[in-house]
Write a protein that holds these residues in place. Structure first.
Motif, PDB file in Angstrom:
ATOM      1  N   VAL A   1       0.843  -1.187   0.000  1.00  0.00           N
ATOM      2  CA  VAL A   1       0.000   0.000   0.000  1.00  0.00           C
ATOM      3  C   VAL A   1       0.888   1.251   0.000  1.00  0.00           C
ATOM      4  O   VAL A   1       2.005   1.233   0.526  1.00  0.00           O
ATOM      5  N   TYR A   2       0.375   2.291  -0.641  1.00  0.00           N
ATOM      6  CA  TYR A   2       1.057   3.583  -0.617  1.00  0.00           C
ATOM      7  C   TYR A   2       0.238   4.498   0.284  1.00  0.00           C
ATOM      8  O   TYR A   2      -0.857   4.911  -0.075  1.00  0.00           O
ATOM      9  N   GLU A   3       0.790   4.792   1.459  1.00  0.00           N
ATOM     10  CA  GLU A   3       0.080   5.665   2.403  1.00  0.00           C
ATOM     11  C   GLU A   3       0.470   7.114   2.144  1.00  0.00           C
ATOM     12  O   GLU A   3       1.656   7.452   2.146  1.00  0.00           O
ATOM     13  N   ASN A   4      -0.531   7.939   1.980  1.00  0.00           N
ATOM     14  CA  ASN A   4      -0.282   9.360   1.750  1.00  0.00           C
ATOM     15  C   ASN A   4      -0.842  10.121   2.951  1.00  0.00           C
ATOM     16  O   ASN A   4      -2.045  10.311   3.065  1.00  0.00           O
ATOM     17  N   TRP A   5       0.074  10.522   3.847  1.00  0.00           N
ATOM     18  CA  TRP A   5      -0.336  11.169   5.110  1.00  0.00           C
ATOM     19  C   TRP A   5      -0.433  12.673   4.923  1.00  0.00           C
ATOM     20  O   TRP A   5       0.519  13.316   4.488  1.00  0.00           O
ATOM     21  N   THR A   6      -1.601  13.211   5.279  1.00  0.00           N
ATOM     22  CA  THR A   6      -1.821  14.624   5.041  1.00  0.00           C
ATOM     23  C   THR A   6      -2.562  15.228   6.239  1.00  0.00           C
ATOM     24  O   THR A   6      -2.456  14.697   7.352  1.00  0.00           O
ATOM     25  N   ASP A   7      -3.313  16.316   6.033  1.00  0.00           N
ATOM     26  CA  ASP A   7      -3.987  16.920   7.189  1.00  0.00           C
ATOM     27  C   ASP A   7      -5.505  16.832   7.082  1.00  0.00           C
ATOM     28  O   ASP A   7      -6.217  17.576   7.741  1.00  0.00           O
ATOM     29  N   VAL A   8      -5.992  15.963   6.209  1.00  0.00           N
ATOM     30  CA  VAL A   8      -7.442  15.719   6.162  1.00  0.00           C
ATOM     31  C   VAL A   8      -7.681  14.221   6.281  1.00  0.00           C
ATOM     32  O   VAL A   8      -6.845  13.421   5.888  1.00  0.00           O
ATOM     33  N   SER A   9      -8.859  13.869   6.814  1.00  0.00           N
ATOM     34  CA  SER A   9      -9.129  12.443   7.046  1.00  0.00           C
ATOM     35  C   SER A   9      -9.729  11.786   5.807  1.00  0.00           C
ATOM     36  O   SER A   9     -10.749  11.142   5.860  1.00  0.00           O
ATOM     37  N   GLY A  10      -9.121  12.015   4.688  1.00  0.00           N
ATOM     38  CA  GLY A  10      -9.591  11.368   3.464  1.00  0.00           C
ATOM     39  C   GLY A  10     -10.198  12.350   2.492  1.00  0.00           C
ATOM     40  O   GLY A  10     -10.245  13.559   2.739  1.00  0.00           O
ATOM     41  N   ILE A  11     -10.660  11.799   1.386  1.00  0.00           N
ATOM     42  CA  ILE A  11     -11.238  12.633   0.331  1.00  0.00           C
ATOM     43  C   ILE A  11     -12.719  12.813   0.640  1.00  0.00           C
ATOM     44  O   ILE A  11     -13.421  11.850   0.972  1.00  0.00           O
ATOM     45  N   LEU A  12     -13.179  14.029   0.539  1.00  0.00           N
ATOM     46  CA  LEU A  12     -14.568  14.311   0.882  1.00  0.00           C
ATOM     47  C   LEU A  12     -15.464  14.191  -0.351  1.00  0.00           C
ATOM     48  O   LEU A  12     -15.024  14.408  -1.477  1.00  0.00           O
ATOM     49  N   MET A  13     -16.724  13.842  -0.077  1.00  0.00           N
ATOM     50  CA  MET A  13     -17.659  13.634  -1.184  1.00  0.00           C
ATOM     51  C   MET A  13     -17.963  14.949  -1.917  1.00  0.00           C
ATOM     52  O   MET A  13     -18.338  14.939  -3.092  1.00  0.00           O
ATOM     53  N   ALA A  14     -17.828  16.063  -1.241  1.00  0.00           N
ATOM     54  CA  ALA A  14     -18.058  17.359  -1.887  1.00  0.00           C
ATOM     55  C   ALA A  14     -17.216  18.409  -1.177  1.00  0.00           C
ATOM     56  O   ALA A  14     -16.679  18.166  -0.093  1.00  0.00           O
ATOM     57  N   ASP A  15     -17.119  19.565  -1.788  1.00  0.00           N
ATOM     58  CA  ASP A  15     -16.292  20.644  -1.252  1.00  0.00           C
ATOM     59  C   ASP A  15     -16.840  21.125   0.102  1.00  0.00           C
ATOM     60  O   ASP A  15     -17.983  21.597   0.167  1.00  0.00           O
ATOM     61  N   PRO A  16     -16.035  21.051   1.172  1.00  0.00           N
ATOM     62  CA  PRO A  16     -16.538  21.447   2.493  1.00  0.00           C
ATOM     63  C   PRO A  16     -16.840  22.941   2.614  1.00  0.00           C
ATOM     64  O   PRO A  16     -17.483  23.373   3.561  1.00  0.00           O
ATOM     65  N   ARG A  17     -16.377  23.734   1.629  1.00  0.00           N
ATOM     66  CA  ARG A  17     -16.723  25.164   1.661  1.00  0.00           C
ATOM     67  C   ARG A  17     -18.174  25.360   1.220  1.00  0.00           C
ATOM     68  O   ARG A  17     -18.770  26.396   1.446  1.00  0.00           O
ATOM     69  N   ILE A  18     -18.731  24.338   0.594  1.00  0.00           N
ATOM     70  CA  ILE A  18     -20.119  24.442   0.119  1.00  0.00           C
ATOM     71  C   ILE A  18     -21.049  23.583   0.976  1.00  0.00           C
ATOM     72  O   ILE A  18     -22.148  23.989   1.331  1.00  0.00           O
ATOM     73  N   ILE A  19     -20.588  22.377   1.317  1.00  0.00           N
ATOM     74  CA  ILE A  19     -21.397  21.459   2.118  1.00  0.00           C
ATOM     75  C   ILE A  19     -20.732  21.350   3.484  1.00  0.00           C
ATOM     76  O   ILE A  19     -19.541  21.021   3.557  1.00  0.00           O
ATOM     77  N   SER A  20     -21.474  21.598   4.546  1.00  0.00           N
ATOM     78  CA  SER A  20     -20.780  21.477   5.832  1.00  0.00           C
ATOM     79  C   SER A  20     -20.722  20.003   6.246  1.00  0.00           C
ATOM     80  O   SER A  20     -21.693  19.270   6.126  1.00  0.00           O
ATOM     81  N   ASN A  21     -19.547  19.610   6.655  1.00  0.00           N
ATOM     82  CA  ASN A  21     -19.269  18.227   7.051  1.00  0.00           C
ATOM     83  C   ASN A  21     -19.701  17.166   6.040  1.00  0.00           C
ATOM     84  O   ASN A  21     -20.441  16.247   6.376  1.00  0.00           O
ATOM     85  N   PRO A  22     -19.214  17.243   4.827  1.00  0.00           N
ATOM     86  CA  PRO A  22     -19.589  16.194   3.863  1.00  0.00           C
ATOM     87  C   PRO A  22     -18.995  14.848   4.266  1.00  0.00           C
ATOM     88  O   PRO A  22     -17.994  14.804   4.997  1.00  0.00           O
TER      89      PRO A  22
END
Ligand code: ASP
Length: 435
Positions: A201-222
């Motif tokens: 597996v290729y782990e890509n560690w970043t500062d979000v808990s994964g890819i969101l279903m939609a832009d959080p600036r438009i949908i709160s807590n997608p």
């Protein structure tokens, strides 16, 4: 089993973040290959070392003193070293670099020093063997990765060392010069190393808990997407969802290595898995929604157009001559439209329309600006009947006027074009319908 773990800039932005990385790496013995970005932003107001290095270069180009900017870089690295009690002579390295900048330095080499120095500090801290990426990631003169040469170098290293740290974002050309990748390229380095290490597996560690279903600036807590295929991710990234460097997919896709997006600040959260393996987990019908504003639709009407061979080709040639890339070409019997990014035609829109009029001689030509394109992406849409009906019904009920519809044959993506003023409403309506 081998895992490659790549940590992005925010994951290595401070001594505190370094500690989190050490903890994560120590939790799993399989994390034998670690790739790091340059020290990034510790908070919103902070600056990335990579940006500061670019800035230093720009200053020297115009003969402006860069001491103040370099000082910010020094403070970051020295601060991390001191707080973690490391021995590496970072002060000496920085002094050397500063004098090299003063004498005129290659821009790519200078910018690559962000990951190089971060890598040296992290290697000592983790007690991993440091390998300079210029001795591992090789390019040919066409700017492509020379995989056989890279593999050979890698095999030699692993015969000697069990745990290796590699700075991301750069490699070297056949003449030994440093070549950097495009911004965010540390993701690509990690993917290349996952490929040559045959990682599980290729782990890509970043500062979000994964890819969101939609832009959080438009949908709160997608919702977070649990599993997404490489193609779905490409569709979403193209439409503006940014999580991973676009080029990071190819080296791992070739070998069927899943990418796992993980959060350094919440390591126990599962994150998102990017993989084509259908057995990895259940997928939703709609995987994600993304969109972009500011497109233009140029609609050409001509009676009996269907009988005129080559009309669309001649029109597209005009766009090609103006060097405009085309997004979509929805067509009817007596009309068709060309959808382009407005910014790509703005400087010469009148010339473009005049040229189409003179070459194509349409009965009518209309240009509509301020269009947003919104993509609803999901491989499972293929097998679910009535899905587009649901989508259009929901948009109709929300009072959204649809200016354009486009769906590719593989049915992975339904694109609607709406007025810019309906952009947020459209995304919100689709999300509520399919979340
Ligand atoms: N440090 C580089 C950048 O800021 C590469 C990376 O972070 O992956 O673009």
């Amino acid at each position: 089993m081998v895992k490659v773990a790549k940590f992005g800039g925010s994951s290595v932005a401070s001594a505190e973040q370094f500690k989190k990385v050490k903890n994560i790496v120590g939790l799993d013995d399989a994390r034998r290959f670690v790739v790091v970005s340059a020290v990034g932003k510790a908070n919103k107001e902070d600056n990335k070392v990579t940006d500061l290095l670019y800035l230093c270069y720009a200053h020297t180009k115009y003969n402006i003193n860069f001491d103040n900017i370099f000082k910010i870089i020094e403070d970051k690295f020295i601060g991390i070293k001191e707080e973690l009690g490391l021995n590496f002579d970072i002060e000496g390295e920085l002094a050397k670099l500063k004098s090299e900048i003063g004498k005129g330095i290659d821009e790519e080499y200078l910018v690559s020093r962000g990951e190089y120095l971060t890598g040296l500090l992290m290697a000592e801290y983790l007690d991993y063997h440091f390998v300079d990426a210029k001795d591992l990631i090789f390019y040919n003169y066409q700017g492509e990765i020379d995989f056989p040469k890279t593999q050979e170098a890698f095999d030699k290293i692993v015969r000697e060392y069990d745990r290796v740290l590699i700075p991301g974002f750069y490699g070297s050309l056949p003449n030994g010069e440093v070549k950097i990748m495009t911004r965010g390229g540390g993701d690509v380095s990690g993917a290349i190393i996952a490929n040559i290490a045959n990682a599980k597996v290729y782990e890509n560690w970043t500062d979000v808990s994964g890819i969101l279903m939609a832009d959080p600036r438009i949908i709160s807590n997608p919702h977070e997407i649990k599993v997404i295929s490489y193609s779905e991710l490409r569709e979403l990234s193209y439409m503006g969802a940014s999580v991973l460097h676009e080029e990071a997919i190819f080296p791992v896709r070739d070998k069927d290595i899943p990418i796992q997006i993980k959060n350094t600040n919440a390591p126990h959260v599962e994150g998102t898995i990017i993989s084509d393996n259908k057995e990895i987990g259940d997928k939703q019908i709609v995987t994600g929604i993304a969109g972009k504003k500011d497109f233009s639709i140029i609609t050409i009407k001509k009676h009996h157009m269907a009988n005129e061979v080559g009309l669309i080709a001649r029109t597209l040639k005009i766009f090609e001559d103006f060097n405009v890339s085309i997004e979509h070409i929805p067509s009817g019997i007596d009309s068709f439209s060309v959808v382009v990014e407005t910014s790509n035609i703005r400087p010469f829109i009148y010339e473009l329309v005049a040229k189409i009029k003179s070459v194509i001689k349409p009965d009518e030509i209309n240009v509509t600006h301020d269009i947003s394109l919104i993509a609803t992406v999901g491989e499972n849409m293929k097998n679910s009947k009535g899905l587009s009906g649901r989508l259009f019904k929901a948009l109709g009920e929300a009072g959204v006027n649809i200016a354009l519809i486009s769906q590719t044959n593989d049915e992975i993506n339904i694109i609607v074009g709406v007025h810019n003023s309906d952009y947020e409403k459209t995304i919100n309506t689709i999300y509520q319908e399919f979340k």
